[in-house]
Scaffold this motif. Structure first.
Motif, PDB file in Angstrom:
ATOM      1  N   LEU A 139       0.595  -1.550   0.460  1.00  0.00           N
ATOM      2  CA  LEU A 139      -0.134  -0.367  -0.061  1.00  0.00           C
ATOM      3  C   LEU A 139       0.686   1.427   0.245  1.00  0.00           C
ATOM      4  O   LEU A 139       0.387   2.585  -0.431  1.00  0.00           O
ATOM      5  N   ALA A 140       1.403   1.016   0.804  1.00  0.00           N
ATOM      6  CA  ALA A 140       3.032   2.514   0.982  1.00  0.00           C
ATOM      7  C   ALA A 140       3.579   2.373  -0.263  1.00  0.00           C
ATOM      8  O   ALA A 140       3.881   3.804  -1.109  1.00  0.00           O
ATOM      9  N   MET A 141       3.894   1.425  -0.800  1.00  0.00           N
ATOM     10  CA  MET A 141       4.501   1.968  -2.052  1.00  0.00           C
ATOM     11  C   MET A 141       3.901   2.322  -3.315  1.00  0.00           C
ATOM     12  O   MET A 141       4.661   2.660  -4.062  1.00  0.00           O
ATOM     13  N   THR A 142       2.996   1.412  -3.509  1.00  0.00           N
ATOM     14  CA  THR A 142       1.559   2.245  -4.429  1.00  0.00           C
ATOM     15  C   THR A 142       0.661   2.832  -4.509  1.00  0.00           C
ATOM     16  O   THR A 142       0.560   2.571  -5.744  1.00  0.00           O
ATOM     17  N   GLY A 143      -0.007   3.118  -3.254  1.00  0.00           N
ATOM     18  CA  GLY A 143      -1.127   3.839  -3.128  1.00  0.00           C
ATOM     19  C   GLY A 143      -1.499   3.522  -3.704  1.00  0.00           C
ATOM     20  O   GLY A 143      -2.794   3.979  -3.193  1.00  0.00           O
ATOM     21  N   SER A 144      -1.685   2.332  -4.085  1.00  0.00           N
ATOM     22  CA  SER A 144      -3.485   0.811  -4.104  1.00  0.00           C
ATOM     23  C   SER A 144      -3.741   0.059  -2.826  1.00  0.00           C
ATOM     24  O   SER A 144      -2.824  -0.858  -3.250  1.00  0.00           O
ATOM     25  N   ALA A 145      -4.360  -0.363  -2.401  1.00  0.00           N
ATOM     26  CA  ALA A 145      -5.150  -1.369  -1.595  1.00  0.00           C
ATOM     27  C   ALA A 145      -5.150  -2.619  -2.463  1.00  0.00           C
ATOM     28  O   ALA A 145      -4.650  -3.633  -1.747  1.00  0.00           O
ATOM     29  N   GLY A 147      -1.928  -3.632  -4.037  1.00  0.00           N
ATOM     30  CA  GLY A 147      -0.845  -3.835  -2.704  1.00  0.00           C
ATOM     31  C   GLY A 147      -1.079  -5.126  -1.813  1.00  0.00           C
ATOM     32  O   GLY A 147       0.162  -6.363  -1.880  1.00  0.00           O
TER      33      GLY A 147
END
Length: 69
Positions: free
Chosen positions: A27-33, A36
């Motif tokens: 989530l932190a790296m892609t911004g997508s739950a 991620g």
């Protein structure tokens, strides 16, 4: 020596911890739950499979154990 059931339980619990951690990292790296979470699930499936194989191989190795003949 661990039973196959104990090995499986250890693998599941360890990988649940990894699933949560990897989900947060994804989530932190892609911004997508969704992305991620997908990465985390794939990582967990691979990790469980590798961990079980690794543990079973090491259970067959007597080196380094105390009390083994």
């Amino acid at each position: 020596m661990d039973t196959p059931q104990r090995t499986l339980l250890k693998a599941i619990l360890w990988n649940l911890l990894g699933l949560v951690t990897m989900s947060l990292v994804g989530l932190a790296m892609t911004g997508s739950a969704l992305l991620g979470g997908g990465m985390a699930i794939l990582n967990t499936v691979i990790g469980v499979t590798c961990y079980i194989a690794y543990e079973r191989v090491w259970n067959a190795v007597a080196w380094g154990r105390h009390g083994q003949n």
